[in-house]
Design an enzyme around this catalytic site. Structure first.
Site, PDB file in Angstrom:
ATOM      1  N   TYR A  71      29.135  23.289-113.050  1.00  0.00           N
ATOM      2  CA  TYR A  71      28.590  24.523-112.491  1.00  0.00           C
ATOM      3  C   TYR A  71      29.668  25.368-111.813  1.00  0.00           C
ATOM      4  CZ  TYR A  71      23.549  23.811-113.055  1.00  0.00           C
ATOM      5  OH  TYR A  71      22.281  23.686-113.561  1.00  0.00           O
ATOM      6  N   LYS A 106      28.266   9.973-118.292  1.00  0.00           N
ATOM      7  CA  LYS A 106      28.594   9.703-119.689  1.00  0.00           C
ATOM      8  C   LYS A 106      30.019   9.161-119.739  1.00  0.00           C
ATOM      9  CE  LYS A 106      26.970  11.062-123.276  1.00  0.00           C
ATOM     10  NZ  LYS A 106      26.406  10.229-124.379  1.00  0.00           N
ATOM     11  N   ASP A 125      22.178   9.892-121.258  1.00  0.00           N
ATOM     12  CA  ASP A 125      21.229  10.058-122.368  1.00  0.00           C
ATOM     13  C   ASP A 125      20.254   8.882-122.412  1.00  0.00           C
ATOM     14  OD1 ASP A 125      23.344   8.383-123.109  1.00  0.00           O
ATOM     15  OD2 ASP A 125      23.389   9.050-125.203  1.00  0.00           O
ATOM     16  N   ASP A 179      20.407  18.363-113.119  1.00  0.00           N
ATOM     17  CA  ASP A 179      19.541  19.507-113.420  1.00  0.00           C
ATOM     18  C   ASP A 179      18.545  19.127-114.517  1.00  0.00           C
ATOM     19  OD1 ASP A 179      18.681  22.251-113.385  1.00  0.00           O
ATOM     20  OD2 ASP A 179      19.858  22.571-115.203  1.00  0.00           O
ATOM     21  N   ASP A 214      14.306  17.866-114.208  1.00  0.00           N
ATOM     22  CA  ASP A 214      13.190  18.560-114.865  1.00  0.00           C
ATOM     23  C   ASP A 214      12.352  17.565-115.665  1.00  0.00           C
ATOM     24  OD1 ASP A 214      13.734  21.100-113.910  1.00  0.00           O
ATOM     25  OD2 ASP A 214      13.600  22.053-115.874  1.00  0.00           O
TER      26      ASP A 214
HETATM   27  C1  IPM Z   1      17.550  24.250-110.513  1.00  0.00           C
HETATM   28  C2  IPM Z   1      17.673  25.503-111.329  1.00  0.00           C
HETATM   29  C3  IPM Z   1      19.002  26.166-111.005  1.00  0.00           C
HETATM   30  C4  IPM Z   1      20.104  25.251-111.494  1.00  0.00           C
HETATM   31  C5  IPM Z   1      19.172  27.572-111.545  1.00  0.00           C
HETATM   32  C6  IPM Z   1      18.056  28.493-111.085  1.00  0.00           C
HETATM   33  C7  IPM Z   1      20.509  28.152-111.171  1.00  0.00           C
HETATM   34  O1  IPM Z   1      17.507  25.213-112.676  1.00  0.00           O
HETATM   35  O2  IPM Z   1      17.656  24.333-109.281  1.00  0.00           O
HETATM   36  O3  IPM Z   1      17.341  23.192-111.095  1.00  0.00           O
HETATM   37  O4  IPM Z   1      20.472  25.258-112.677  1.00  0.00           O
HETATM   38  O5  IPM Z   1      20.612  24.501-110.673  1.00  0.00           O
HETATM   39 MG    MG Z   2      16.948  23.195-113.072  1.00  0.00          MG
END
Ligand code: IPM
Ligand code: MG
Length: 369
Positions: A142, A192, A225, A249, A253
């Site tokens: 990032y 990884k 993975d 990230d 999710d």
């Molecule tokens: C998260 C989001 C952020 C990230 C975005 C909005 C920059 O996806 O907080 O998970 O990628 O970190």
């Molecule tokens: Mg995210």
């Protein structure tokens, strides 16, 4: 002594709607639990861009550095898609994370029993799920340099750099081990190392910190993975997962969706202790700005309300009050209340954002006596 200070940054999309409900919860704690906060509010993301031409004004950044905790709603929206990369709404959030040095991002994925049937996985795989993803938040791909889109011969090349120092890995590893000690005492580290040097270093450093300081915690390693696959196959094998910024990230999710809805999940981003002993801290729901439902009163305020619960626990040493708030949420869900993101059962009508918060406040009242 003055009250602890909170900076509220509602941001974009459904951010302001859910944050309005959190303000009522904050008021409830002031009125009923003698926990008053000095609350200020400011702009972030597209809202800040519209007002100031930047997704985070310098004054807001300075204020965020001063307060005891920041509460953020969400950033982004389709109307900002064509903006230059440097002023996109997301840059405001990334600047807060970087300049506050919030290296440890706690993303719990907990499955409320009343919602186990909303998961895309079978009830028995997710019921009772309670895992914590600790995502490194201030480094890695990032932020690594060099980055950019460059010309190479007659074509363009896009470059990002995955970069981790030993100290960056060590500090997030420590925060994962500390958390594990308060939970089920297991950490699984994901990288990884089979293809990335940064992954080899990650695994080395996590192992060193473990062996030197946290030998009592059970440590395992997994390629990210395979970790994603195991999260879908048998998520309850995990307690704390520690991983880098990008894998975190993605894996968070995936883990979030196991619980049935992104609308339920809070997060805490923590840095080093300030002079008053509290960590630098920002709390935000994991869900985004949800432009498709913005302004319709449909958004689920629970993730943002639970983010305030995390603030009570991690910034204000009020674990009991955090549990009180979490219990109220649990009770409301057990009663069958559902916002539109949680539909699927026959004969249940969705409640609005405000009605969900009303019900949570009523439970807080009821549980007081
Ligand atoms: C998260 C989001 C952020 C990230 C975005 C909005 C920059 O996806 O907080 O998970 O990628 O970190
Ligand atoms: Mg995210």
């Amino acid at each position: 002594m003055s009250n602890p200070s909170l900076l509220i940054l509602p941001g974009d999309g459904i951010g302001p709607e859910v944050m309005a409900e959190v303000r009522r919860v904050i008021d409830w704690f002031a009125g009923n639990r003698a926990m008053a906060f000095d609350v200020s509010e400011d702009l972030v993301g597209g809202a800040a861009y519209d007002a100031h031409g930047t997704p985070l004004h310098d004054d807001t950044m300075a204020r965020a550095q001063e307060v005891d905790a920041v509460l953020l709603g969400a950033v982004g929206g389709p109307q900002y898609d064509d903006l230059d990369f440097s002023v996109k709404p997301e840059r405001g959030l990334l600047r807060l994370r970087k300049e506050m040095d919030l290296f440890s991002n706690l993303r719990p994925a907990q499955c409320f029993d009343a919602l186990a049937d909303f998961s895309s996985l079978k009830r028995e795989v997710v019921a009772g799920l309670d895992i914590m993803i600790v995502r490194e938040l201030t480094s890695g791909v990032y932020f690594g340099e060099p980055r950019g889109i460059f010309k190479e011969g007659n074509e363009r090349v896009g470059i990002n750099t995955q970069r981790y120092t030993e100290s960056e890995i060590a500090r997030v590893a420590r925060s994962a081990f500390e958390l594990a000690r308060k939970r089920s005492n297991m950490v699984c580290s994901m990288e990884k190392a089979n293809v990335m040097e940064s992954g080899i270093l990650w695994r080395d450093v996590v192992t060193e910190i473990h062996d030197a300081e946290y030998g009592d915690v059970e440590l395992s390693h997994m390629y990210a993975d395979a970790g994603a696959m195991q999260l879908c196959r048998n998520p309850k094998q995990f307690d704390v997962i520690v991983t880098d910024n990008l894998f975190g990230d993605i894996l968070s999710d995936a883990a979030a969706m196991l619980t049935g809805s992104l609308g339920m999940l809070p997060s805490a981003s923590l840095g080093s202790p300030m002079e008053n002993g509290r960590p630098k801290a920002l709390y935000e729901p994991v869900h985004g700005s949800a432009p498709d439902i913005t302004g319709q009163g449909k958004a689920n305020p629970i993730a943002c309300i639970l983010s305030f619960a995390m603030a009570l626990r991690y910034s204000f040493d009020a674990g009991n009050d955090a549990s009180r708030l979490e219990a109220a949420v649990n009770d409301v869900l057990a009663d069958g209340l559902r916002t539109a993101d949680l539909l699927g059962e026959d004969g249940v009508d969705p409640v609005s954002t405000t009605e969900m918060a009303d019900a949570i406040l009523a439970k807080l009242d009821a549980n007081l006596g």
